[in-house]
Design a protein around this motif. Structure first.
Motif, PDB file in Angstrom:
ATOM      1  N   ILE A   4       0.820  -1.344  -0.052  1.00 53.19           N
ATOM      2  CA  ILE A   4      -0.116  -0.002   0.112  1.00 53.19           C
ATOM      3  C   ILE A   4       0.840   1.223  -0.004  1.00 53.19           C
ATOM      4  N   SER A   5       1.929   0.997   0.653  1.00 52.04           N
ATOM      5  CA  SER A   5       2.770   2.396   0.547  1.00 52.04           C
ATOM      6  C   SER A   5       3.453   2.652  -0.995  1.00 52.04           C
ATOM      7  N   ALA A   6       3.781   1.434  -1.586  1.00 49.26           N
ATOM      8  CA  ALA A   6       4.397   1.747  -2.865  1.00 49.26           C
ATOM      9  C   ALA A   6       2.852   2.455  -3.593  1.00 49.26           C
ATOM     10  N   VAL A   7       1.860   1.890  -3.525  1.00 48.88           N
ATOM     11  CA  VAL A   7       0.499   2.403  -4.100  1.00 48.88           C
ATOM     12  C   VAL A   7       0.694   4.109  -3.779  1.00 48.88           C
ATOM     13  N   LEU A  11       1.182   7.257  -6.297  1.00 54.63           N
ATOM     14  CA  LEU A  11       0.027   8.390  -6.419  1.00 54.63           C
ATOM     15  C   LEU A  11       0.582   9.737  -6.446  1.00 54.63           C
ATOM     16  N   ALA A  12       1.548   9.660  -5.008  1.00 57.43           N
ATOM     17  CA  ALA A  12       2.022  11.045  -4.898  1.00 57.43           C
ATOM     18  C   ALA A  12       3.080  11.472  -5.997  1.00 57.43           C
ATOM     19  N   ALA A  13       3.615  10.630  -6.714  1.00 54.48           N
ATOM     20  CA  ALA A  13       4.476  11.001  -7.800  1.00 54.48           C
ATOM     21  C   ALA A  13       3.806  11.351  -9.002  1.00 54.48           C
ATOM     22  N   GLN A  14       2.476  11.121  -9.141  1.00 55.29           N
ATOM     23  CA  GLN A  14       1.738  11.139 -10.458  1.00 55.29           C
ATOM     24  C   GLN A  14       2.077  12.709 -11.050  1.00 55.29           C
ATOM     25  N   GLN A 304      -6.866  10.642 -10.508  1.00 51.90           N
ATOM     26  CA  GLN A 304      -5.912  10.137  -9.522  1.00 51.90           C
ATOM     27  C   GLN A 304      -7.027   8.750  -9.011  1.00 51.90           C
ATOM     28  N   GLU A 305      -8.063   9.033  -8.952  1.00 55.78           N
ATOM     29  CA  GLU A 305      -8.985   7.894  -8.239  1.00 55.78           C
ATOM     30  C   GLU A 305      -8.889   6.474  -9.343  1.00 55.78           C
ATOM     31  N   ALA A 306      -8.906   6.626 -10.524  1.00 59.42           N
ATOM     32  CA  ALA A 306      -8.837   5.783 -11.382  1.00 59.42           C
ATOM     33  C   ALA A 306      -7.422   5.095 -11.330  1.00 59.42           C
ATOM     34  N   THR A 307      -6.325   5.900 -11.164  1.00 57.27           N
ATOM     35  CA  THR A 307      -5.123   5.451 -10.904  1.00 57.27           C
ATOM     36  C   THR A 307      -4.816   4.626  -9.770  1.00 57.27           C
TER      37      THR A 307
END
Lengths: 386, 386, 386, 386
Positions: A4-7, A11-14, A304-307
């Motif tokens: 989950i932290s990878a996810v 997301l933070a890097a998008q 973001q949500e879709a990602t």
């Protein structure tokens, strides 16, 4: 690092690029509805884009449209952007808004018009040099309205010639992104109507030429995620122009018409190794009737949500079910991710980035909308023709 | 009278209404290309329309669009038309080009906007009284862009209320024609999206309310001639807005995209008893890139050719083959008419009417195009927003 | 009762009818893939349907298709169903699978074929009397493949005549549900191609005739929830045939292709007062490649999830935002419900009904699939032609 | 040689391949209507095909479908054909009608199924060696019905591997023609859904791999002639499967739905240098409700008429109008050819070839239909599953 932290890190890097023109007025052929506070200059568009990035944290760059964003000093504009916390992104060439382009730009039967259009494209590369932009985005309104109006194949030859000239002008770190579109504004043939045409040209042009997928530019029923998977397999997916459509190129907020489709597209991006800087995630939308800045914030959040959902797919379980030929089981793995409410996860991501968990609410609290409605009176509001 | 002379008489008696706005500039949301000689006033539009009638003999009336054709004295405008050999036709109400209509006109959630829109509709009936027009054509751009944006059903209630108010205002020889459209400019819901919705409203409104079929306003693949047959069966076909489309509401010249479809439509009109004054044959087109007057002449000719073929169908042979369940035979009867080259027949009809056999050539010889390009300099050219 | 308990009560009371034919083999024109354990009789189909109801608790009735489910004693079949915990539902007439129907059934040019088709329809009402079914579902494969093949209008007259004869035969508690379909198996005209045609006929037939909406039977891009809202406003929505489509009448599991659309449809049902027994919620699907019983369980769950989300919409907040013309706000209210993960809520509902929280897992644990694969060897598996 | 005699010579030299399966029974998923006189063997299909060639003079070859036309001795079958005045044409591989192919053939996740499918493709090349056929036509029903069901990209890898194996097996005078199809029988993804996918594979495979365009296999609104022009420009157009569609892959008689489109396609063929043996003109149709042999004769004639019109286009005038940017003028040149009644010209061509001017009438006079209805009683009629 846990899964989950990878996810969350992903997301933070998008990075989702917003288009300068989405901050200006837009409309249909029937009417452009002006809105209060709309920017009157490229600088004001950048100010608005900076608000989107301030509240979402994932919209660090802004695409320009030339000549809509023409300015005397592009390097100064780039510094202006940076002073406001954003950067300039792709340069979008516009060869469709002068009377000379009535029968096309680089595909026009008149060589003088083709030359003029090509000069504009080359000028856009000059601008890229000044702004430090990596990508030149090419969308051609070229086409014909009536059977027989022009020679389909000759127009392809003219197109190929212009594209090659642009390619030859590119710096080694620059790319050209070729966009295709099913129809509009041409109503019989369009010179780059589908991914196959864009792909065939990009293949000839070499590795600096890539295809860009606008999610609103397909025939009814087209499976867009399939195209995404294919282009990634061929190494030819350069980026996206995100938006939503119910009918044609409606240019609604991305994720508004079919959030499941957006998720499937993002899943193919992730699964195909396309989630990185080589694939540009750009918005290309028109906020004809809704306030523009919050609509763009909402659009960024929808991506973001879709990602997030795409990143949450249990790919190991999916691969196993697929290998087993378990139709219902593999579908269930995908739907499980889609049905997850990722809003709490994204709220966490934002808070860890030092942002408000709810970007829309934060924007409204900021008073920016009221402020620009007050301060940006007079002058000429930006729009497609400005 | 022989069969062929009956066909010729029917063709000579045809009346195709041209729209005032087709003589003005038009375009897409991307660009309006201005053309030389475009009218700057309703009067100049009528002059151009008179040229179309002069060379074709079957375009005796001209539809107006309010406020695009607003004038101080409509009776005077009607006399101007008659002095030029044409008459004023349907009045088209326009409730989509003011900022107030951002969320709709008669379906707007704001009662003040609804009232304003209704006032305009009633004003249009006043104009009909002055011009002697029979038909009020109602097309509503109303709809929503996003799921949830407004209440679908409440909007129907508002629509029904406005339509009833218009109906109550009609004189006994006046009609209201309700147009439906699949989408555009609204991109999620459209308040009158299909013939069923228009029909349901017209049924409640009574015999003065009729449905108008715009050939470009349907979902992909829709069988338009089926709708024509049904509306005729129900006594609810009020007229046509003719044009062509390949994709959406492309508004190309009628007959340009699918001449076989146009023929099938005209066949259903003829077979269903709709070939007469109770069904208005109107053009509604945009000549974005081609010269307008010859394009309209050509469009009128395309309708004539389709009509001629429809009139030539051997209906007795067709009925027999149909009754016999002879699939290939009945299709062959229809195709036989379609495959006939009716241009010589129409040339004869024109010559018997005292016209040139080739209206396009005659127009070009007349020098009108050059004359208006020269004389209509300066001023503000008419367009959709003018 | 709290709001959430009202939602839970509504979900527990839902009734979704499953179709007997979905338990049999199906396919495309290219191939029917047989599956192990497929029923060989109406009774075995009812046994399978009972499993779906046993695990979901909301699939209490089973639709029959005549002659596919023909039996000597329909009252006995009804008792068999009840002994297995389910009831017989709608009777579906089939007038498309005999050689006589090559050119249509009730619209056939041959009066003898029309009479035969009508006799079958009347027989279906006899069956309804025996089974206690309320609804006769009428889908006609009638149409033509080639322009000119038959007279569009005459076919409407024949259709109207047959429908009136059926109506006259109905008992006072019985209804006829008229289904429309865009195309297939006819490829040029279809005699009931759209909701407008079905509506026009049902209007003439009176209150016992209602329109049924099959979610796969529309032109590309059609806004189905709009049709639902309109039919509810007109008091003419009799029920649904639920399934999914990406392209044509794909008959995939409902909710599989566009779960957001399914939610919007269910929202219009709820908002329009259609969530009750007067609107029949039926599945009409083909499980060509996936195991049938778990696919139907999943489909029922998909409808439940869409319904739960629809029930969770904050209608007060929505109405306020709509009245304020707040485009983004009203859309956000709807999306907030859609983005909610309702699976935990439905798990609770199931557990309160004494069911397993996960119907698919419970079904797999039950061993039913293995049992029928073992026991139902030999004999002739049910299919569309059986 | 005068211009018109060149046109006549080109028409007399045309070769349109008819498909063996079109002489057998076909239908939709709802019903296959059997017809009297339908062949029960490949030989009887060839007899029927010989009738088509006998009356039209331009249908000299017959495509086979394996295993539908499986026989012990293909060389003998080829001799049988020649004895009847025709020759064997393309070999069509069929890897979609066995239970093993439920999840695909060469793209199946199961390697054993992929191997089986590939073996069949290789067997088809063996058959080509025996029959002397030049072309292997490959259409794959492969795809998925549900999101997540299988890995889109992995399926492409499997496809590429199989295609390469087939290519390696081809003799130097043999070709493989890869067909694409928008959808059906798969309803979510199709592994070769569009020309771009087929083109990308054929490009990798080299010059012996060519794309085949089935006119019924596109998304709604697709401009097929544009694709034809592009493929010719790329040297990748291998042939056509001609038929008509109003909605999906309706497989109606070519030219029945949109004769103007067929003309535009043939014009691009002629203008692009594709009118010769390197582009195979094949029919691929289903005569579900109409008598098969006369329907095929009619189809051949429809292709001839479209070809004649295409050959009659005044290309010099067209090129001039196009170069001048004369939108209406260039369209008029094209329409002038389309509006010409070419039936008298084709009657002449036929008479010069020693044929009856009216092939349909000649066929009916021949009594063949009555003869086979009488003689071909008993046995098992050929159909898609035979």
């Amino acid at each position: 690092m846990t899964a989950i932290s990878a996810v969350k890190a992903a997301l933070a890097a998008q990075a989702i690029e917003t288009p300068s023109w989405a901050y200006g007025n837009s409309g249909t052929r029937f009417k452009v509805f002006a809105q209060p506070g709309v920017p009157r200059s490229p600088q004001e568009k950048l100010e608005d884009a900076a608000q989107v990035h301030r509240h979402t944290g994932v919209a660090p760059t802004v695409a320009l449209h030339i000549p809509w964003d023409r300015t005397d000093d592009y390097a100064a504009l780039a510094r202006f952007a940076e002073d406001h916390g954003v950067r300039l992104g792709a340069i979008n060439a516009n060869v469709f808004q002068e009377d000379d382009y009535r029968l096309g730009s680089v595909c026009n039967p008149d060589p003088a018009v083709r030359r003029k259009a090509l000069d504009h494209l080359l000028e856009c590369v000059d601008i890229m040099d000044a702004t430090g932009s990596r990508d030149l985005k090419l969308w051609f309104a070229d086409g014909t309205n009536y059977p027989g109006q022009d020679d389909i194949r000759a127009r392809q030859d003219r197109l190929a010639e212009a594209l090659e000239a642009v390619r030859a002008r590119l710096g080694e770190d620059q790319r050209m992104l070729l966009e295709y579109k099913f129809f509009e504004p041409a109503f019989y043939t369009t010179d780059v109507p589908d991914w196959g045409t864009a792909y065939a040209h990009c293949l000839r042009l070499g590795p600096q030429a890539q295809v860009v997928v606008d999610t609103g530019h397909h025939a009814p029923g087209t499976n867009i995620e399939f195209i995404v998977a294919l282009l990634l397999r061929e190494g030819k997916l350069g980026g996206f122009d995100f938006n939503s459509r119910f009918y044609a190129d409606d240019d609604l907020m991305v994720g508004a018409a079919d959030p499941f489709q957006l998720f499937r597209i993002m899943y193919e991006v992730v699964a195909g190794g396309g989630y990185g800087p080589q694939v540009a995630f750009m918005l290309d939308q028109c906020h004809n009737i809704e306030p523009k800045i919050p609509a763009i914030i909402r659009s960024v959040m929808n991506v973001q949500e879709a990602t997030a959902k795409a990143l949450l797919v249990d790919r190991e379980a999916l691969a196993k079910a697929q290998a087993d030929g378990d139709v219902l089981g593999s579908n269930a793995v995908l739907m499980d991710a889609f049905n997850t409410d990722v809003r709490p996860l994204l709220a966490e991501v934002r808070e860890e980035m030092g942002l408000d968990a709810d970007p829309v609410a934060a924007y409204h609290r900021s008073g920016w909308g009221e402020r620009i409605a007050e301060s940006r009176r007079g002058g000429r509001q930006a729009g497609w023709g400005a």
